[in-house]
Design an enzyme around this catalytic site. Structure first.
Site, short mmCIF file in Angstrom:
data_model
loop_
_atom_site.label_atom_id
_atom_site.label_comp_id
_atom_site.label_asym_id
_atom_site.label_seq_id
_atom_site.Cartn_x
_atom_site.Cartn_y
_atom_site.Cartn_z
N CYS A 1 0.79 -1.27 -0.02
CA CYS A 1 -0.06 0.26 0.19
C CYS A 1 0.88 1.33 -0.16
O CYS A 1 2.10 1.33 0.62
CB CYS A 1 -0.87 0.18 1.43
SG CYS A 1 -2.41 -1.08 1.06
N HIS A 2 0.38 2.38 -0.72
CA HIS A 2 0.86 3.52 -0.65
C HIS A 2 0.80 4.25 0.60
O HIS A 2 -0.34 4.06 1.18
CB HIS A 2 0.70 4.42 -1.93
CG HIS A 2 1.05 3.67 -3.36
ND1 HIS A 2 0.23 2.74 -3.83
CD2 HIS A 2 1.89 4.01 -3.93
CE1 HIS A 2 0.82 2.60 -5.00
NE2 HIS A 2 1.84 3.05 -5.24
N ASP B 1 -11.89 -7.96 21.06
CA ASP B 1 -11.23 -7.86 22.38
C ASP B 1 -12.02 -7.24 23.63
O ASP B 1 -11.76 -7.80 24.67
CB ASP B 1 -9.84 -7.22 22.17
CG ASP B 1 -9.01 -6.94 23.41
OD1 ASP B 1 -8.68 -8.11 23.80
OD2 ASP B 1 -8.53 -5.86 23.66
#
Length: 328
Positions: free
Chosen positions: A80-81, A130
């Site tokens: 990814c950029h 979580d």
């Protein structure tokens, strides 16, 4: 190297992973909307509404986690950029056994922000897991998906409107119920109208999603989520009045392809039999990408009157929208 149509752009001609060169692409405004669901138990939903989980402030924590993750997407996903995000929004909805998650990412640049929006949803969902695992260790994060994106040479793309999907109509015998209530979303008010609408639809043979409960300020996101599964019927309740926070009609009108003024007027007229205040309702009705959408008031009496209006016409309207049935 020129990318071929349908090719995997992150692989070069020899099949090796590469980072796509976007240097020649024009900079445009780019927006991506992604969604997901944490499927859990009714007990967990009740605890989240009451902010009474062992780990407090569940939704606020997950929201911050999602935003932080979007900003770190290029560190988490190798190819990814780095994207200069101008905005990341994460919102939640609560239904009977799930927490819905939506994330919107925005930038102005040469590449899109789909992965940033998806990463925000995924990490927000994992954070929710979580937070709730002490009560429900079997909770599952599902349906993480891109709903919509704009910008770049492909312009506007939506999941329900993809040109390569043969069936873009509604899914038969499915319905969704959406509740606009800031109090119910925060757990300070018990909603009774959503379950009543859901039961009414179920009695008529619909597979019902919801009630999906959203704060008034988040109702536009709630509508997008509810419509993403292409229900044949979507009934909303609440947010139709004239108070500063009531935004359901505006959000609904923005997604409608065609408005059905007669249905909304009939709901108001029926309500005036019980109270003159019914004329203050600004609810609308219409068709959104094959879904019959109706706004009902947020009061039990308003819902009762609205369902009485829908009772004799629902099957006929749904059949007409799907392309069958006699014309009015």
């Amino acid at each position: 190297m020129t990318d071929l149509p349908g090719s995997l752009t992150h692989l070069d001609g020899e099949g090796r992973a590469r980072m796509v060169d976007v240097g020649a692409k024009p900079e445009t405004d780019r927006v991506a909307l992604a969604a997901g669901r944490l499927v859990t138990t009714a007990e967990v939903i009740a605890l989240v509404r009451a902010d009474d989980m062992p780990k407090a402030d569940v939704l606020a924590t997950a929201r911050i986690a999602g935003i932080s993750a979007a900003k770190k997407t290029s560190e988490l996903i190798p190819l990814c950029h780095q994207v200069p995000l101008s905005s990341v929004k994460v919102s939640f909805g609560l239904d009977g056994d799930a927490i819905t998650i939506e994330a919107t990412a925005k930038t102005r640049g040469a590449t899109g922000v789909e992965m940033e929006a998806l990463t925000a949803v995924a990490v927000a969902g994992l954070t929710l897991h979580d937070m709730v695992k002490a009560v429900d260790p079997a909770a599952s994060l599902t349906d993480v998906r891109l709903l919509e994106k704009t910008g770049g040479k492909r312009g506007h793309w939506t999941r329900s409107g993809r040109s390569d999907e043969a069936d873009t109509g509604a899914v038969p015998n499915t319905a969704a119920v959406l509740v606009a209530s800031t109090g119910s979303a925060c757990g300070t008010r018990e909603d009774t109208t959503g379950p009543r609408i859901a039961a009414w639809l179920a009695e008529r043979g619909y597979d019902v999603r919801g009630p999906l409960v959203y704060a008034d300020a988040d109702i536009a996101a709630g509508l997008r989520d509810a419509l993403s599964t292409r229900p044949a019927v979507l009934v909303t309740t609440g947010g139709t009045g004239v108070s500063p926070t009531d935004a359901t009609p505006e959000a609904t009108r923005a997604v409608l392809d065609r408005e059905m003024i007669g249905v909304a007027d009939a709901v108001r007229e029926r309500g005036t039999h019980a109270t003159p205040h019914a004329v203050l309702s600004r609810g609308v009705a219409g068709v959104a990408a094959g879904t019959f959408v109706v706004n009902l008031p947020g009061s039990p009496g308003g819902v009762k009157d609205g369902l009485a209006v829908l009772d004799p016409i629902l099957d006929h309207v749904v059949a007409q929208i799907a392309g069958g049935g006699a014309h009015a």
